[in-house]
Scaffold this active site. Sequence first.
Site, PDB file in Angstrom:
ATOM      1  N   ARG A 170       0.819  -1.220   0.000  1.00 34.66           N
ATOM      2  CA  ARG A 170       0.000   0.000   0.000  1.00 34.66           C
ATOM      3  C   ARG A 170       0.849   1.266   0.000  1.00 34.66           C
ATOM      4  O   ARG A 170       0.461   2.280  -0.582  1.00 34.66           O
ATOM      5  CB  ARG A 170      -0.954  -0.013   1.200  1.00 34.66           C
ATOM      6  CG  ARG A 170      -2.069  -1.014   0.998  1.00 34.66           C
ATOM      7  CD  ARG A 170      -3.011  -1.105   2.165  1.00 34.66           C
ATOM      8  NE  ARG A 170      -4.198  -1.859   1.786  1.00 34.66           N
ATOM      9  CZ  ARG A 170      -5.168  -2.194   2.618  1.00 34.66           C
ATOM     10  NH1 ARG A 170      -5.087  -1.852   3.877  1.00 34.66           N
ATOM     11  NH2 ARG A 170      -6.212  -2.872   2.187  1.00 34.66           N
TER      12      ARG A 170
ATOM     13  N   LYS B 264     -18.626 -18.667  -0.119  1.00 36.25           N
ATOM     14  CA  LYS B 264     -20.072 -18.453   0.048  1.00 36.25           C
ATOM     15  C   LYS B 264     -20.738 -17.766  -1.140  1.00 36.25           C
ATOM     16  O   LYS B 264     -20.255 -16.753  -1.621  1.00 36.25           O
ATOM     17  CB  LYS B 264     -20.311 -17.612   1.302  1.00 36.25           C
ATOM     18  CG  LYS B 264     -19.978 -18.358   2.580  1.00 36.25           C
ATOM     19  CD  LYS B 264     -20.293 -17.519   3.788  1.00 36.25           C
ATOM     20  CE  LYS B 264     -20.182 -18.349   5.057  1.00 36.25           C
ATOM     21  NZ  LYS B 264     -20.376 -17.522   6.248  1.00 36.25           N
TER      22      LYS B 264
ATOM     23  N   GLY C 140      -9.722  -9.827  -1.397  1.00 37.42           N
ATOM     24  CA  GLY C 140      -8.625 -10.247  -0.519  1.00 37.42           C
ATOM     25  C   GLY C 140      -7.937 -11.550  -0.867  1.00 37.42           C
ATOM     26  O   GLY C 140      -6.726 -11.608  -1.046  1.00 37.42           O
TER      27      GLY C 140
ATOM     28  N   GLY D 107     -12.995  -4.539   0.160  1.00 36.27           N
ATOM     29  CA  GLY D 107     -14.396  -4.144   0.329  1.00 36.27           C
ATOM     30  C   GLY D 107     -14.853  -3.150  -0.723  1.00 36.27           C
ATOM     31  O   GLY D 107     -15.965  -3.243  -1.258  1.00 36.27           O
TER      32      GLY D 107
END
Length: 395
Positions: A35, A197, A353, A376
Amino acid sequence: MTTINDFDFKDKKALIRVDFNVPLDEHFQVTDTTRIVSAKPTILKILEDGGSCILMSHLGRPKGVSPEFSLKHIVDTVTEIIGVSVKFVDDCVGSTVEEAARSLEQGEILLLENLRFYEEEKNGDLEFAQQLSKLGDIYVNDAFGTAHRAHASTTIVAQFFEGNKCFGSLLAKEIESINKVFKDSKKPVTAILGGSKVSSKITVIENILDKVDHLIIGGGMSFTFIKAQGGRIGDSICEDDKQELALEILKKAEEKGVKVHLPVDVVAADAFSNDANTQFVDIQHIPDGWQGLDAGPKSNVGFSFVIAQSKTILWNGPLGVFEMKKFAKGTIELGNAIADATAEGAFSLVGGGDSVAAVKQFGFADKVSYVSTGGGAMLEMLEGKSLPGIEAILN
């Protein structure tokens, strides 16, 4: 889209929202500098113009002022990466900070203390944002990882910089890359969705069905689809309450002419462990007591064939439990296929991620077109949501 390239920063102080929420070890050493490295082009452009930089970021999730979450721990690393000595001030608003910003000379960098030491940051407090705004002449948002949050430093502060706000080069690249998939894509477009999921990807699937030609569904979520179609999945992970939804998704995809590709075989294991016994089995006939933990060889060949035909590729989520060596092959083969397609001229975007972790772990980061820095935020853009941090600059 206004970016730093639309401004000359000579004699200007740039207030830059960076995302320096980096992992630290027990000795407060930075363990992944991605980052910080990503913010370097924006910072250097401003310094080379003859401006100065005031950097603001959060780190972790502190409850009030917590020394272990102080950004002072990263000053040396930022200095080393940028190649310019970084000054630090142990607060982010107030007279001391304003004085430190005022006395900043051309070519200098000031790093503020952790924004989240103040509750006002997360609450999007107007007065707090106004205090931050006093520190610079031009506001630059270069923090994609927090662009989906309407926090004081990512969104609210922008309103105090009418005509003097822009995207940093990292955030601009993120927006361009997602637009290349959704708005300016070359066909065929293939999206690969993995992970465990279906529930976490429902809105993503619904949003991208109008934009893709092929949808590869892998990882744990594929078993919900297989079971819904009458397959026997043994002890594999499954969201029983989402089976009906899985069938609806398949029906919608068919109506829209999107070809859905599910695994046909798996690496099945008799335990969730790297030491488990394994066998290749047809995904429709996994024996009781066994669970699918990776895509099998036939699936890998089929997926690679689809990817080889693709001109635009979006990858979000791994095909197996790649953290265990025994179940990493599907994800590695997928990475190889995407790298090959990219070398042949396809545009490939990796985000989320786990897929980003896999891309780094297996050395694909330089072999794909773009690796997104925001988990996100990336997911929300894929869901078709507008992100407050981006809207604040565009408006």
